[in-house]
Design a protein around this motif. Structure first.
Motif, short mmCIF file in Angstrom:
data_model
loop_
_atom_site.label_atom_id
_atom_site.label_comp_id
_atom_site.label_asym_id
_atom_site.label_seq_id
_atom_site.Cartn_x
_atom_site.Cartn_y
_atom_site.Cartn_z
N VAL A 187 110.15 53.15 -7.60
CA VAL A 187 109.99 54.58 -7.88
C VAL A 187 109.47 55.31 -6.64
O VAL A 187 109.97 56.38 -6.28
CB VAL A 187 109.01 54.78 -9.07
N THR A 188 108.49 54.71 -5.96
CA THR A 188 107.90 55.41 -4.80
C THR A 188 108.87 55.49 -3.62
O THR A 188 108.72 56.34 -2.76
CB THR A 188 106.58 54.74 -4.35
N ALA A 189 109.88 54.61 -3.61
CA ALA A 189 110.84 54.61 -2.49
C ALA A 189 111.51 55.97 -2.35
O ALA A 189 111.76 56.45 -1.23
CB ALA A 189 111.89 53.53 -2.70
N GLY A 190 111.80 56.62 -3.46
CA GLY A 190 112.46 57.92 -3.42
C GLY A 190 111.59 58.99 -2.75
O GLY A 190 112.10 59.99 -2.24
N TYR A 191 110.29 58.80 -2.76
CA TYR A 191 109.36 59.75 -2.14
C TYR A 191 109.09 59.38 -0.67
O TYR A 191 108.37 60.08 0.02
CB TYR A 191 108.02 59.75 -2.89
N SER A 192 109.63 58.26 -0.25
CA SER A 192 109.28 57.72 1.08
C SER A 192 110.41 57.85 2.09
O SER A 192 110.22 57.52 3.27
CB SER A 192 108.89 56.24 0.95
N THR A 193 111.59 58.27 1.64
CA THR A 193 112.74 58.43 2.53
C THR A 193 113.13 59.90 2.55
O THR A 193 113.19 60.53 1.49
CB THR A 193 113.94 57.60 2.01
N ASP A 194 113.40 60.43 3.73
CA ASP A 194 113.72 61.85 3.80
C ASP A 194 115.19 62.10 3.45
O ASP A 194 115.97 61.16 3.28
CB ASP A 194 113.38 62.41 5.19
N GLY B 227 109.69 55.68 5.30
CA GLY B 227 108.33 55.16 5.31
C GLY B 227 108.07 54.33 4.06
O GLY B 227 109.00 53.84 3.43
N SER B 228 106.79 54.18 3.75
CA SER B 228 106.44 53.50 2.50
C SER B 228 105.06 53.99 2.07
O SER B 228 104.28 54.50 2.91
CB SER B 228 106.41 51.99 2.70
N THR B 229 104.79 53.86 0.80
CA THR B 229 103.50 54.32 0.29
C THR B 229 103.05 53.43 -0.87
O THR B 229 103.90 53.00 -1.67
CB THR B 229 103.57 55.79 -0.18
N PRO B 230 101.75 53.18 -0.98
CA PRO B 230 101.29 52.44 -2.14
C PRO B 230 101.18 53.32 -3.38
O PRO B 230 101.11 52.82 -4.50
CB PRO B 230 99.90 51.94 -1.71
N LEU B 231 101.20 54.64 -3.17
CA LEU B 231 100.79 55.55 -4.25
C LEU B 231 101.45 56.92 -4.14
O LEU B 231 101.43 57.52 -3.06
CB LEU B 231 99.28 55.77 -4.05
N VAL B 232 102.00 57.40 -5.25
CA VAL B 232 102.42 58.81 -5.33
C VAL B 232 101.61 59.43 -6.46
O VAL B 232 101.63 58.93 -7.60
CB VAL B 232 103.92 58.94 -5.63
N VAL B 233 100.90 60.52 -6.16
CA VAL B 233 100.08 61.18 -7.19
C VAL B 233 100.70 62.53 -7.49
O VAL B 233 101.06 63.27 -6.57
CB VAL B 233 98.62 61.35 -6.71
N ARG B 234 100.81 62.83 -8.81
CA ARG B 234 101.50 64.06 -9.22
C ARG B 234 100.57 64.95 -10.05
O ARG B 234 100.59 64.88 -11.28
CB ARG B 234 102.74 63.69 -10.03
#
Ligand code: FAD
Ligand code: MLT
Ligand code: ZN
Length: 468
Positions: free
Chosen positions: A29-36, A43-50
């Motif tokens: 799920v977080t992959a979609g927030y980590s690629t432009d 990039g990569s992230t351990p956490l997406v906060v909404r």
């Protein structure tokens, strides 16, 4: 506590603020927030906060700042300079849930909207009041108002209404300390000190997280005429653009597509433009989309101005009905998508002084090929603003050599232009910012960052050079 236990405690606190469903940890799920959008920046992230509102945003930032966890604010993730993705493992703060549009204030011709509202939603929201947002761009269905302010987005109507900063009459934001600054009264005249809205416009998420914006609106221009004009050379197109700017008072958009980009977009659409001939992409030909818009039919004004250009224009198609106008616009609006379908481009978005525009459009393909002989330059943009998008693809859709960026941006600076017209600096152009900004200006930028975000919690790797 161990590092893992600290992270566990932070996650528990975040869940307490926004709810479990809005603290995303699944890598799929977080992959979609980590690629432009372009796929160039991954990039990569351990956490997406909404978060859902300003209070939640402030509480989330307080928790993350206390734990020393840096944040990348993100809206629609349509930014094109690598500023919206976590390239160094930052936590993503997705603002899309702050999408509420308050009722349009028809008396003031303004509206207050959440930072996560998309441009298309705000356009639809204010339309029944006969009002429009001053900035329009092809990413309207995804780009958010917060992201557009943070990048000071431009788009197709800047020559009439200015860029995003000019639309902001009030702003609400959360600072790195967790403090909320809110100034949304919408007074057109309000000289009570520093204008934080102007400061945050173009700050690319480095000074504060925008949560709500009060926008100035404009009367909708109900009557439109659109022309697609063909030229034998970039020089002729540039001369015609300058003449149209001088002569058409209802000019609403003035866009360009140069030969190689037209070859690509017409192949992508499977349709040839109705005027001009598309060659192999190296003929030097160019097209303009010129749109006039007013409360009464502007077609005579546009038609007369085009007739005066007979020495420059080789052929012209004019459309008045929405569907026909859209068919002409398709050759400009779909260029970005056509390029992305062909590969991963380097996007160099630049402005030139009017006197250097023709020289640049003719010279830049050679500059690109000198830096990378296999690279393919594709030119289009907002010619009415002197804004050229130089997109560069490498062989077979691969990325071109990094040296292309440096060569083009040095060329721009040598002609007195700006290395970023409307997309921002992000991470893509950080190492070239000095080409346009003096040491004294960069020191002032750093002092502002230090004052508002001393621990570099907000987008620490974007826009500003690292300290020391
Ligand atoms: P994001 O991409 O999510 O973020 C962009 C930057 O803003 C990042 O640095 C991010 O950290 C920051 N940010 C996002 N939200 C916030 C917030 N709430 N508070 C603080 N910082 C925040 N741009 C133009 O200028 N003109 C165009 O004509 C244009 N056309 C485009 C067409 C296409 C097809 C695409 C894909 C992009 C286009 N863009 C254009 C680029 C892009 O749409 C704009 O930069 C837009 O403003 C980004 O909005 P966003 O919500 O997607 O922001
Ligand atoms: C545009 O004008 O189409 C945008 O800025 C997007 C791009 O540069 O590709
Ligand atoms: Zn653009």
């Amino acid at each position: 506590m161990t590092g893992g236990a600290i992270i566990g405690a932070v996650i528990d606190r975040l869940i307490g603020i926004v709810g479990d469903a809005h603290v995303l940890r699944d890598p799929d799920v977080t992959a979609g927030y980590s690629t432009d959008w372009t796929r160039r920046f991954v990039g990569s992230t351990p956490l997406v906060v909404r978060p859902a509102d300003t209070a939640q945003t402030a509480a989330v930032i307080e928790v993350l700042a206390a734990a020393g966890i840096a944040v990348v604010p993100q809206g629609g993730n349509t930014g094109l300079v690598g500023g919206s993705v976590p390239l160094r493992g930052e936590t993503v703060l997705s603002m899309r849930r702050l999408s509420e549009c308050e009722p349009t204030d028809e008396l003031a011709a303004q509206v207050t909207v959440g930072a996560g509202a998309t441009l298309a939603d705000v356009q639809a929201h204010v339309a029944p009041s006969g009002l429009s947002v001053g900035v329009d761009l092809a990413a309207r269905d995804s780009a958010t108002i917060g992201g557009m302010v943070a990048t000071n987005a431009g788009g197709i109507n800047v020559l009439r209404y200015g860029a995003m900063r000019a639309q902001v009459v009030g702003i609400e934001a959360v600072l790195a300390s967790g403090a909320i600054v809110s100034h949304l009264s919408g007074l057109e005249k309000d000289n009570t000190g520093y204008d934080l809205g102007s400061l945050l416009a173009g700050s690319e998420g480095t000074l504060g997280v925008i949560t709500r914006v009060r926008l100035r609106l404009h009367p909708t221009q109900t009557e439109c005429a659109t022309a697609l004009l063909a030229f034998d050379s970039a020089q002729d197109a540039v001369a015609a653009a300058a003449a149209l700017r001088r002569s058409v008072s209802s000019l609403h958009a003035l866009e360009a597509v140069f030969d190689s980009a037209m070859a690509l977009v017409s192949a992508h659409l499977g349709v040839a433009p109705p005027v001009g001939s598309v060659g192999d992409g190296a003929t030097g030909a160019a097209w303009l989309v010129a749109e006039a818009a007013a409360r009464s039919d502007p077609s005579d004004e546009l038609g007369e101005a085009v007739a005066d250009l007979e020495a420059l224009v080789t052929d012209a198609a004019v459309a008045l009905e929405p569907a026909a106008r859209q068919r002409l616009w398709a050759f400009r609006e779909n260029v970005t998508e056509a390029i992305s379908a062909a590969g991963i481009p380097h996007k160099l978005d630049v402005t030139l002084p009017a006197a250097q525009l023709a020289e640049f459009t003719e010279g830049v393909p050679g500059v690109v090929r000198a830096a990378d002989p296999g690279a393919q330059p594709l030119l289009f943009g907002h010619l009415g603003d002197g804004n050229v998008h130089v997109n560069v693809l490498g062989p077979a859709g691969a990325e071109p050599a990094e040296s292309v960026d440096d060569a083009v941006l040095h060329y721009v600076a040598s002609l007195g232009g700006s290395i970023s017209a409307e997309h921002g600096i992000g991470t893509a152009k950080l190492s070239q910012l000095h080409l346009n900004r003096t040491p004294a200006e960069l020191a002032a930028f750093s002092a502002i960052k230090q004052a508002l975000d001393p621990d570099r919690m907000l987008n620490p790797n974007v826009l500003l050079p690292q300290p020391g």
